[in-house]
Write a protein that holds these residues in place. Sequence first.
Motif, PDB file in Angstrom:
ATOM      1  N   ARG A 211      28.752  29.536  27.648  1.00  0.00           N
ATOM      2  CA  ARG A 211      30.149  30.133  26.776  1.00  0.00           C
ATOM      3  C   ARG A 211      28.914  30.963  25.439  1.00  0.00           C
ATOM      4  O   ARG A 211      27.662  30.289  25.274  1.00  0.00           O
ATOM      5  N   PRO A 212      29.392  31.090  24.632  1.00  0.00           N
ATOM      6  CA  PRO A 212      28.282  32.224  23.106  1.00  0.00           C
ATOM      7  C   PRO A 212      28.289  30.368  22.788  1.00  0.00           C
ATOM      8  O   PRO A 212      28.668  29.545  22.274  1.00  0.00           O
ATOM      9  N   SER A 213      26.602  30.067  22.776  1.00  0.00           N
ATOM     10  CA  SER A 213      26.143  28.971  21.480  1.00  0.00           C
ATOM     11  C   SER A 213      26.150  28.568  20.678  1.00  0.00           C
ATOM     12  O   SER A 213      26.049  27.717  20.675  1.00  0.00           O
ATOM     13  N   GLU A 214      26.744  29.176  19.927  1.00  0.00           N
ATOM     14  CA  GLU A 214      27.539  28.948  18.985  1.00  0.00           C
ATOM     15  C   GLU A 214      28.652  27.919  18.462  1.00  0.00           C
ATOM     16  O   GLU A 214      30.062  28.390  19.735  1.00  0.00           O
ATOM     17  N   PRO A 215      28.200  26.385  18.725  1.00  0.00           N
ATOM     18  CA  PRO A 215      29.617  25.575  19.219  1.00  0.00           C
ATOM     19  C   PRO A 215      30.700  25.228  17.904  1.00  0.00           C
ATOM     20  O   PRO A 215      30.940  24.641  16.977  1.00  0.00           O
ATOM     21  N   THR A 216      31.269  26.527  17.977  1.00  0.00           N
ATOM     22  CA  THR A 216      32.494  26.755  17.321  1.00  0.00           C
ATOM     23  C   THR A 216      33.542  26.545  17.779  1.00  0.00           C
ATOM     24  O   THR A 216      34.028  25.757  19.159  1.00  0.00           O
ATOM     25  N   GLU A 217      35.268  26.112  17.264  1.00  0.00           N
ATOM     26  CA  GLU A 217      36.798  26.108  17.989  1.00  0.00           C
ATOM     27  C   GLU A 217      36.638  26.806  19.009  1.00  0.00           C
ATOM     28  O   GLU A 217      37.155  26.513  20.622  1.00  0.00           O
ATOM     29  N   GLU A 218      36.400  28.011  19.088  1.00  0.00           N
ATOM     30  CA  GLU A 218      37.033  28.792  19.639  1.00  0.00           C
ATOM     31  C   GLU A 218      36.267  29.077  21.106  1.00  0.00           C
ATOM     32  O   GLU A 218      36.542  29.057  21.712  1.00  0.00           O
ATOM     33  N   ASN A 219      34.961  28.770  20.914  1.00  0.00           N
ATOM     34  CA  ASN A 219      34.154  29.097  21.818  1.00  0.00           C
ATOM     35  C   ASN A 219      34.265  28.010  22.439  1.00  0.00           C
ATOM     36  O   ASN A 219      33.120  27.287  23.625  1.00  0.00           O
ATOM     37  N   VAL A 246      28.103  19.389  17.323  1.00  0.00           N
ATOM     38  CA  VAL A 246      29.412  18.422  17.124  1.00  0.00           C
ATOM     39  C   VAL A 246      30.729  18.126  17.639  1.00  0.00           C
ATOM     40  O   VAL A 246      30.075  18.437  19.086  1.00  0.00           O
ATOM     41  N   PHE A 247      31.309  17.503  17.377  1.00  0.00           N
ATOM     42  CA  PHE A 247      32.445  16.863  18.146  1.00  0.00           C
ATOM     43  C   PHE A 247      34.145  17.087  18.590  1.00  0.00           C
ATOM     44  O   PHE A 247      34.079  17.668  17.644  1.00  0.00           O
ATOM     45  N   VAL A 248      34.822  16.816  20.110  1.00  0.00           N
ATOM     46  CA  VAL A 248      35.363  16.782  19.926  1.00  0.00           C
ATOM     47  C   VAL A 248      36.508  15.485  19.949  1.00  0.00           C
ATOM     48  O   VAL A 248      35.539  14.500  20.142  1.00  0.00           O
ATOM     49  N   ALA A 249      36.921  14.733  19.090  1.00  0.00           N
ATOM     50  CA  ALA A 249      37.911  14.005  18.507  1.00  0.00           C
ATOM     51  C   ALA A 249      38.238  13.460  20.539  1.00  0.00           C
ATOM     52  O   ALA A 249      39.012  14.444  21.071  1.00  0.00           O
ATOM     53  N   ASN A 250      39.055  11.848  20.140  1.00  0.00           N
ATOM     54  CA  ASN A 250      39.838  11.094  22.055  1.00  0.00           C
ATOM     55  C   ASN A 250      40.292  11.989  21.636  1.00  0.00           C
ATOM     56  O   ASN A 250      41.107  11.914  23.329  1.00  0.00           O
ATOM     57  N   ASP A 251      41.856  12.776  20.856  1.00  0.00           N
ATOM     58  CA  ASP A 251      42.474  13.763  21.365  1.00  0.00           C
ATOM     59  C   ASP A 251      42.492  14.921  21.475  1.00  0.00           C
ATOM     60  O   ASP A 251      43.471  15.735  22.051  1.00  0.00           O
ATOM     61  N   GLY A 252      41.495  15.242  21.845  1.00  0.00           N
ATOM     62  CA  GLY A 252      41.124  16.181  21.922  1.00  0.00           C
ATOM     63  C   GLY A 252      41.437  16.960  21.012  1.00  0.00           C
ATOM     64  O   GLY A 252      41.509  18.606  21.532  1.00  0.00           O
ATOM     65  N   SER A 253      41.252  16.679  19.982  1.00  0.00           N
ATOM     66  CA  SER A 253      41.234  18.023  18.797  1.00  0.00           C
ATOM     67  C   SER A 253      39.710  17.783  18.252  1.00  0.00           C
ATOM     68  O   SER A 253      38.912  17.508  18.337  1.00  0.00           O
ATOM     69  N   PHE A 254      39.141  19.562  17.768  1.00  0.00           N
ATOM     70  CA  PHE A 254      37.702  19.733  17.328  1.00  0.00           C
ATOM     71  C   PHE A 254      37.748  19.447  15.995  1.00  0.00           C
ATOM     72  O   PHE A 254      39.238  19.227  15.596  1.00  0.00           O
TER      73      PHE A 254
END
Length: 448
Positions: A211-219, A246-254
């Motif tokens: 994946r593109p290595s910038e950790p955005t929601e899109e990527n 960066v993190f994704v929460a336990n409900d799968g939201s960025f």
Amino acid sequence: MPERLFGTNGVRGVVNEDMTSDLALQMGKAIGTVMGGALAIATDTRATADMIKTAVSSGMMSAGVNVLDLGVLPTPAIQYYVKTHDNVKGGVMITASHNPPEFNGIKCISFDGTEASRKEEEEIEAHYYKDIPCAPWDSVGDMDRIRGAGEEYVDAIVSKVDAESIRKAGLKVCLDCANGAAYETTPLLLKKLNVKAVTVNCNPQGGSPGRPSEPTEENLRDLISLTRSTQSDLGIAHDGDADRCVFVANDGSFVSGDKSLALLSKYILSKNKGLVVTPVSSSALVEEIVKGSGGEIEYTAVGSPIVARKMIATGAVFGGEENGGLIFPEQQYCRDGGMTVAKMLECIVKEGPLRDQISGFPVYYTVKKKIECPNDMKKHVLEHIANESTGATIDRTDGMKVVFDEGWILARPSGTEPIFRIFSESKDEEVAKKRAEKYEALVREYLN
Ligand code: MG
């Protein structure tokens, strides 16, 4: 290459176009001459890592410097190695962080593990353009392969969090390393903390980053759906050299970097009241949460070395950027992706699921604009903005920040390109949008 080699994050370019082996060799000579030795070197997983690393190393050895090759490591791991080994006078990280795979870069590290200061970079630049004398044949440097620097870094992180509590909690996470530099260290960290991990993009494939290595929601679509489908406690994503997380929460939201910076500020301030340092471009959410947690905020110009130095000068308890680059003074004064992982794990073990913790945060809206502007007009545009903003508070820490009763706009001229960036933030989406449009029009009118 222009007179000024170094950008905000070392020297970067497209390999074999502007980032060539000739450039890397000459850089190595200049770095070796200015910093002395021994010097450590490490790379991320890019396909061109060996070419650039060996050229830089050869240059450093020709200047009489011994080179310690640490292998593939996250940027904060080589920084930690340099900081904690007295015989090491500095380091070089071969990485282009989040840039596309065709890029690579050379980043210098000072003896104390911090990113090289502008003064050190200027000295290296000055030597780069000179004919650098080489050491005589019998005093050229040699090269040692060092193993275990990654584990030293991981052990240091484990010692700085409540590892016992994390181990007992038996957490489950999903991890996405962008096939980058953290592919060994973050899985090892999770193992040592008894955290079960499902991994994606954790192979060292620099030529095909996954994946593109910038950790955005899109990527991070894969990580987001994996976190959701495995009902994990947390999704974790690094950029290519893992100084950020960066993190994704336990409900799968960025979870945006602003939110994790705010949350960890709150958590750290609950134990240790003090100052939090962040650039003027960060969301007001951070200030609101910091003040609400009994802390104080100090703003700096944009750039992680600037944040780190302000933290040293003020004895701040925490600091960081809205892009997931967080700095923990108890570990070291640089962005540290591994430390961010461990601290967030501790925070959810102690304070509850990530989703619950951030659900009460106020919502801010940000609108961004980019306007072309000749370099010689930038100063005048800033003054024009100031003149047109009577009644509001003007902050010139970086570009021009205009702070209103509610919300703010920031106009920042790019240091490298003939463009202006405008950020507008407000709790009212409509206000954020209108203000961004108003200031964009203001700049365009003036330029016409
Ligand atoms: Mg990075």
